[in-house]
Write a protein that holds these residues in place. Structure first.
Motif, short mmCIF file in Angstrom:
data_model
loop_
_atom_site.label_atom_id
_atom_site.label_comp_id
_atom_site.label_asym_id
_atom_site.label_seq_id
_atom_site.Cartn_x
_atom_site.Cartn_y
_atom_site.Cartn_z
N ASP A 15 0.63 -1.26 0.48
CA ASP A 15 0.39 0.00 0.10
C ASP A 15 0.94 0.94 0.14
O ASP A 15 0.52 2.58 -0.70
N LYS A 16 1.86 1.30 1.09
CA LYS A 16 2.55 2.77 1.01
C LYS A 16 3.57 2.48 -0.55
O LYS A 16 3.20 3.77 -0.76
N HIS A 17 4.02 1.74 -1.49
CA HIS A 17 4.37 1.78 -2.67
C HIS A 17 4.06 2.21 -3.49
O HIS A 17 4.20 2.94 -3.96
N GLN A 18 2.47 2.13 -3.37
CA GLN A 18 1.06 2.25 -4.50
C GLN A 18 1.03 3.52 -3.97
O GLN A 18 1.03 4.52 -4.88
N ARG A 19 1.58 4.14 -3.33
CA ARG A 19 0.74 5.41 -2.42
C ARG A 19 1.45 5.91 -3.13
O ARG A 19 1.62 7.71 -3.51
N VAL A 22 -0.51 18.53 -6.30
CA VAL A 22 -0.08 17.58 -6.23
C VAL A 22 -0.91 16.39 -5.36
O VAL A 22 -1.53 15.19 -5.65
N ALA A 23 -1.20 16.63 -4.33
CA ALA A 23 -1.89 15.58 -3.22
C ALA A 23 -3.98 15.57 -3.58
O ALA A 23 -4.00 14.00 -3.62
N GLN A 24 -4.64 16.90 -4.45
CA GLN A 24 -5.60 16.71 -4.69
C GLN A 24 -5.65 15.11 -6.25
O GLN A 24 -6.56 14.53 -6.73
N ARG A 25 -4.35 15.61 -7.59
CA ARG A 25 -4.29 14.76 -8.02
C ARG A 25 -4.25 13.37 -7.98
O ARG A 25 -5.07 12.45 -8.61
N ALA A 73 -4.80 13.21 1.28
CA ALA A 73 -4.73 14.19 1.81
C ALA A 73 -2.90 15.16 1.78
O ALA A 73 -2.70 14.18 1.67
N LYS A 74 -2.82 16.42 1.45
CA LYS A 74 -2.41 16.84 1.68
C LYS A 74 -1.22 17.13 3.22
O LYS A 74 0.14 16.44 2.32
N GLY A 75 -1.08 16.43 4.21
CA GLY A 75 -0.21 15.62 4.89
C GLY A 75 -0.13 14.60 5.00
O GLY A 75 1.46 14.14 5.12
N THR A 76 -0.64 13.28 3.98
CA THR A 76 -0.25 12.05 3.40
C THR A 76 0.80 12.04 2.41
O THR A 76 1.90 11.23 3.08
N VAL A 77 0.53 13.07 1.85
CA VAL A 77 1.83 13.56 0.84
C VAL A 77 3.10 13.95 1.77
O VAL A 77 4.18 13.33 1.43
N TYR A 78 3.06 15.03 2.33
CA TYR A 78 4.11 15.02 3.19
C TYR A 78 4.52 13.90 4.26
O TYR A 78 5.95 14.79 4.82
#
Length: 220
Positions: free
Chosen positions: A14-18, A43-46, A50-55
């Protein structure tokens, strides 16, 4: 209680896919606009996150795009290595220059990333990330350099890396000259300024071929 191997494997997948989703979203955003206009929120929206997840995966936009550079170089070096492996004969300067420039110029994202690598992407990153990126870059260029040395007789051991560094520098300079701002591009359209227009692929191939024709190893 520790997670079972199956659950850990699923979590890793799951982490790899994310991470791949984030990289793909960043690539799409970069294709649509300049690096300065790309935001982590976009980037998060695309990516549907959530933006926090991207960070959680990339602490800065620069760190995210350095990963894009690494993947883009991996793909280009793999293409070059495959082409060189198919070649059973030694390549002359013109043939080698044509192969390298044709495959590089076709990768618009990579050439754009290389043009901002040093002045932008390497500026807002931690020492640990910078070290990891440079170590990976050393591995990539060393492997590619060895492939090139086997197909170009004028190269001594180690010359492949030195050549790739010079190719990198020339690519950055010509890419910037070939893609002026809209106002400068309008000015350069004037007939009397035709000599100042730069065709990126044509000029790069001419310079690379000249560099190879005049190559002199430091030991010679």
């Amino acid at each position: 209680m520790q997670a079972s191997p199956t659950k850990r494997a699923r979590a890793d997948a799951d982490k790899h896919q994310r991470r791949q989703d984030i990289l793909r979203a960043a690539s799409q955003a970069f294709a649509d606009q300049p690096f300065a206009a790309v935001t982590m929120a976009d980037v998060a929206q695309r990516a549907g996150l959530a933006k926090g997840t991207v960070y959680l995966y990339y602490t800065t936009k620069e760190a995210l795009f350095l990963h894009l550079v690494t993947e883009a170089l991996d793909a280009w070096f793999a293409e070059v290595a495959e082409a060189l492996t198919r070649e059973r004969a030694q390549l002359g300067p013109e043939a080698l220059a044509e192969l390298l420039v044709r495959t590089l110029a076709a990768r618009e994202e990579l050439t754009r990333l290389l043009s901002i690598l040093h002045p932008v992407l390497e500026q807002n990153i931690a020492d640990e990330l910078a070290l990891g990126f440079k170590q990976r870059l050393r591995e990539q260029t060393a492997a590619a350099g060895e492939h090139i040395e086997r197909r170009f007789l004028d190269f001594a051991p180690g010359d492949g890396v030195r050549f790739l560094l010079r190719l990198h520098a020339v690519t950055i300079g010509l890419h910037a000259m070939a893609r002026p701002s809209p106002s400068v591009a309008r000015i350069l359209a004037r007939p009397e300024l035709a000599a100042l227009r730069v065709d990126f692929a044509a000029e790069l191939q001419a310079v690379v071929a000249a560099l190879l024709r005049g190559w002199r190893s430091p030991a010679t």
